[in-house]
Design a protein around this motif. Sequence first.
Motif, PDB file in Angstrom:
ATOM      1  N   PHE A   1      -1.175  22.799  -9.906  1.00 49.13           N
ATOM      2  CA  PHE A   1      -1.727  21.922  -9.045  1.00 49.13           C
ATOM      3  C   PHE A   1      -1.718  20.801 -10.019  1.00 49.13           C
ATOM      4  CE2 PHE A   1      -5.092  19.353  -6.766  1.00 49.13           C
ATOM      5  CZ  PHE A   1      -4.577  18.810  -5.521  1.00 49.13           C
ATOM      6  N   TYR A   2      -2.539  20.891 -11.146  1.00 53.42           N
ATOM      7  CA  TYR A   2      -2.570  19.954 -12.037  1.00 53.42           C
ATOM      8  C   TYR A   2      -1.319  19.170 -12.689  1.00 53.42           C
ATOM      9  CZ  TYR A   2      -3.780  17.405 -16.253  1.00 53.42           C
ATOM     10  OH  TYR A   2      -4.069  16.505 -17.305  1.00 53.42           O
TER      11      TYR A   2
ATOM     12  N   GLY B   1       7.972  14.605   4.568  1.00 55.31           N
ATOM     13  CA  GLY B   1       9.051  15.504   4.089  1.00 55.31           C
ATOM     14  C   GLY B   1       8.250  16.613   3.657  1.00 55.31           C
ATOM     15  N   ASP B   2       9.156  17.768   3.174  1.00 55.66           N
ATOM     16  CA  ASP B   2       8.417  19.012   2.787  1.00 55.66           C
ATOM     17  C   ASP B   2       7.382  18.874   1.584  1.00 55.66           C
ATOM     18  OD1 ASP B   2      10.058  20.353   4.514  1.00 55.66           O
ATOM     19  OD2 ASP B   2      11.709  20.678   2.832  1.00 55.66           O
ATOM     20  N   MET B   3       6.432  19.627   1.451  1.00 56.34           N
ATOM     21  CA  MET B   3       5.456  19.631   0.352  1.00 56.34           C
ATOM     22  C   MET B   3       4.646  18.638   0.840  1.00 56.34           C
ATOM     23  SD  MET B   3       6.090  22.337  -1.446  1.00 56.34           S
ATOM     24  CE  MET B   3       5.377  21.796  -2.952  1.00 56.34           C
ATOM     25  N   GLY B   4       4.716  17.745   1.932  1.00 61.57           N
ATOM     26  CA  GLY B   4       3.763  16.404   1.752  1.00 61.57           C
ATOM     27  C   GLY B   4       2.477  16.812   1.886  1.00 61.57           C
ATOM     28  N   VAL B   5       1.911  17.819   2.296  1.00 57.42           N
ATOM     29  CA  VAL B   5       0.406  18.217   2.254  1.00 57.42           C
ATOM     30  C   VAL B   5      -0.008  18.447   0.687  1.00 57.42           C
ATOM     31  CG1 VAL B   5       0.804  20.694   2.666  1.00 57.42           C
ATOM     32  CG2 VAL B   5      -1.258  19.615   3.159  1.00 57.42           C
ATOM     33  N   PHE B   6       0.763  18.916  -0.206  1.00 60.42           N
ATOM     34  CA  PHE B   6       0.257  19.028  -1.522  1.00 60.42           C
ATOM     35  C   PHE B   6       0.374  17.839  -2.164  1.00 60.42           C
ATOM     36  CE2 PHE B   6       2.329  23.354  -0.215  1.00 60.42           C
ATOM     37  CZ  PHE B   6       1.378  23.987  -0.568  1.00 60.42           C
ATOM     38  N   TYR B   7       1.273  17.011  -1.962  1.00 59.59           N
ATOM     39  CA  TYR B   7       1.426  15.733  -2.714  1.00 59.59           C
ATOM     40  C   TYR B   7       0.315  14.822  -2.315  1.00 59.59           C
ATOM     41  CZ  TYR B   7       5.971  16.211  -5.102  1.00 59.59           C
ATOM     42  OH  TYR B   7       6.874  16.394  -5.947  1.00 59.59           O
ATOM     43  N   GLN B   8       0.110  14.931  -1.151  1.00 55.13           N
ATOM     44  CA  GLN B   8      -1.301  14.177  -0.327  1.00 55.13           C
ATOM     45  C   GLN B   8      -2.437  14.688  -0.919  1.00 55.13           C
ATOM     46  OE1 GLN B   8      -1.165  14.532   3.886  1.00 55.13           O
ATOM     47  NE2 GLN B   8       0.688  13.408   4.267  1.00 55.13           N
ATOM     48  N   ALA B   9      -2.588  16.165  -1.191  1.00 54.25           N
ATOM     49  CA  ALA B   9      -3.697  16.497  -1.981  1.00 54.25           C
ATOM     50  C   ALA B   9      -4.004  15.730  -3.218  1.00 54.25           C
ATOM     51  CB  ALA B   9      -3.983  18.132  -1.659  1.00 54.25           C
ATOM     52  N   ALA B  10      -2.846  15.980  -4.006  1.00 52.05           N
ATOM     53  CA  ALA B  10      -2.470  15.353  -5.251  1.00 52.05           C
ATOM     54  C   ALA B  10      -2.868  13.917  -5.375  1.00 52.05           C
ATOM     55  CB  ALA B  10      -1.355  15.756  -5.919  1.00 52.05           C
TER      56      ALA B  10
ATOM     57  N   GLU C   1       0.892  -1.210  -0.114  1.00 54.64           N
ATOM     58  CA  GLU C   1       0.012   0.132  -0.067  1.00 54.64           C
ATOM     59  C   GLU C   1       0.971   1.376   0.071  1.00 54.64           C
ATOM     60  OE1 GLU C   1      -2.879   0.045   3.154  1.00 54.64           O
ATOM     61  OE2 GLU C   1      -3.996  -1.891   2.406  1.00 54.64           O
ATOM     62  N   TYR C   2       1.353   1.583  -1.151  1.00 49.01           N
ATOM     63  CA  TYR C   2       2.144   2.893  -1.367  1.00 49.01           C
ATOM     64  C   TYR C   2       1.235   3.587  -2.221  1.00 49.01           C
ATOM     65  CZ  TYR C   2       5.697   0.494   1.255  1.00 49.01           C
ATOM     66  OH  TYR C   2       6.309  -0.057   2.161  1.00 49.01           O
ATOM     67  N   ARG C   3       1.250   4.985  -2.150  1.00 55.04           N
ATOM     68  CA  ARG C   3       0.261   5.691  -3.148  1.00 55.04           C
ATOM     69  C   ARG C   3       1.318   6.955  -3.501  1.00 55.04           C
ATOM     70  NH1 ARG C   3      -5.362   6.587   0.024  1.00 55.04           N
ATOM     71  NH2 ARG C   3      -5.897   4.470  -0.073  1.00 55.04           N
ATOM     72  N   TYR C   4       0.785   7.652  -4.500  1.00 57.91           N
ATOM     73  CA  TYR C   4       1.425   8.761  -5.196  1.00 57.91           C
ATOM     74  C   TYR C   4       1.664   9.800  -4.131  1.00 57.91           C
ATOM     75  CZ  TYR C   4       1.992  12.842  -7.758  1.00 57.91           C
ATOM     76  OH  TYR C   4       2.325  14.151  -8.483  1.00 57.91           O
ATOM     77  N   GLY C   5       2.602  10.312  -4.114  1.00 61.91           N
ATOM     78  CA  GLY C   5       3.054  11.221  -3.016  1.00 61.91           C
ATOM     79  C   GLY C   5       3.524  11.023  -1.934  1.00 61.91           C
ATOM     80  N   ASP C   6       3.808   9.610  -1.592  1.00 60.14           N
ATOM     81  CA  ASP C   6       4.553   9.202  -0.511  1.00 60.14           C
ATOM     82  C   ASP C   6       5.865   9.432  -0.503  1.00 60.14           C
ATOM     83  OD1 ASP C   6       2.089   8.174   0.550  1.00 60.14           O
ATOM     84  OD2 ASP C   6       2.331   6.283   0.140  1.00 60.14           O
TER      85      ASP C   6
END
Length: 416
Positions: free
Chosen positions: A206-207, A109-118, A72-77
């Motif tokens: 963001f896209y 890591g840094d920018m984690g919240v943006f990658y999580q949203a994406a 279970e690994y997702r985009y942005g991890d």
Amino acid sequence: MNRFLLLLYGSICLLVFLRVILASKPVDLPDGAKITANVRIVSSPQVFYGHQEIPVTIKEQKVILILPEFSEYRYGDQVRISGILKKKVLDNKKTVYSIYFPSIQKVKGDMGVFYQAAGFVRVRVTEAFNRYLPPNEASLLLGVVLGVSSTVSKDLKLDFQTTGVTHVVAASGMNVTLLAGFLLPIFLRFYRRQHALLLTILCLFFYALISGLSASIVRATLMASISYIGLMVGRQRTAFISFFLTGSIMVLLSPSVISDIGFQLSFAATLGMLLISPLIPSFSKLPLIRLVEDDLKTTIAAQITTLPILLMYFHSFGLFSILVNTLVLWTIPPLMVVGSLASFVALISIQLGGILAFICLPLLSYFIATISFFASYSATMTISNLPLSVEIGYYLVVGGGVWWLRRHTKQNATQT
């Protein structure tokens, strides 16, 4: 062009040239080496029978992580991996790096919240499309809307490559152009022009994050952003300026991008659309072709400028590519509009988003049927090895022809 602009462009070109020359080359990772690194997952895992594959970047080299099927690994991890590297040189001399079943730990890591949203957007949209559409149709719509090509089956990818429409399901500038054309009119209804342009730029970035920050998407996003900034400050004609600045910025930030095939194809196709497409005569005397005239001109221009690159990397070129692109590209705008609306609704309700996506099924089925029909003939031009001198000569001839046609067209316009 005045002397100041000429000096400015020349200085930027010199800076880019020095950056490429002085940049360190990607490290050749040795076979059997113990690798430990922190990496960001920026591609959706490809699930196969018994395992899944996730591409990551380690020391500027693409490395495939081979993981258990139900990991279970997702985009942005962002993860810390540790394992033994396997190096394999293919028949075409391409080197493939992989790590089988590495030890993995998730880290913050840094920018984690943006990658999580994406990542949240990708998961919701993918689930909605997969639930209400057949696998191939769902994969195609994901490619059109989000530029997510990792879910496309190998057979369908081969058909796309044979017929020359890979750019549709790969993250490309077309996605950004259509999205910008969809969002900007909506924002203009509610906000002032400058604010609408700024919001569009933010949505495009963001896209790009959702799509995986591929070279072609980043290129298109930067070009659109520079053009919109030009509009905000009152500069209307900024296409060539944004094209030049985008390439310079990308190479200055990451010199290795210049060897990326997505970067090369994206810039070559864009240059063709900017320089060659306006020179192609109108087909207005042919009523049936007039309906797809813009798509046909764009396809011809892009094929002219990308032909050597396609032959160099893939050693083949689909002879039906112009015809196939003309037959299917008209479906992309409606698919993008309905698919984008379905994606937005899927963030609220997967069921409603999936039902909206189902509306796209007739166009998706037509697209795949057309591709499969022409791919079955396998009409391709194959060249085993394209010398660099031939490639340079080709572009010199094309550049000379464009220069002569533009000059001839300008002289005719002056005389009339």
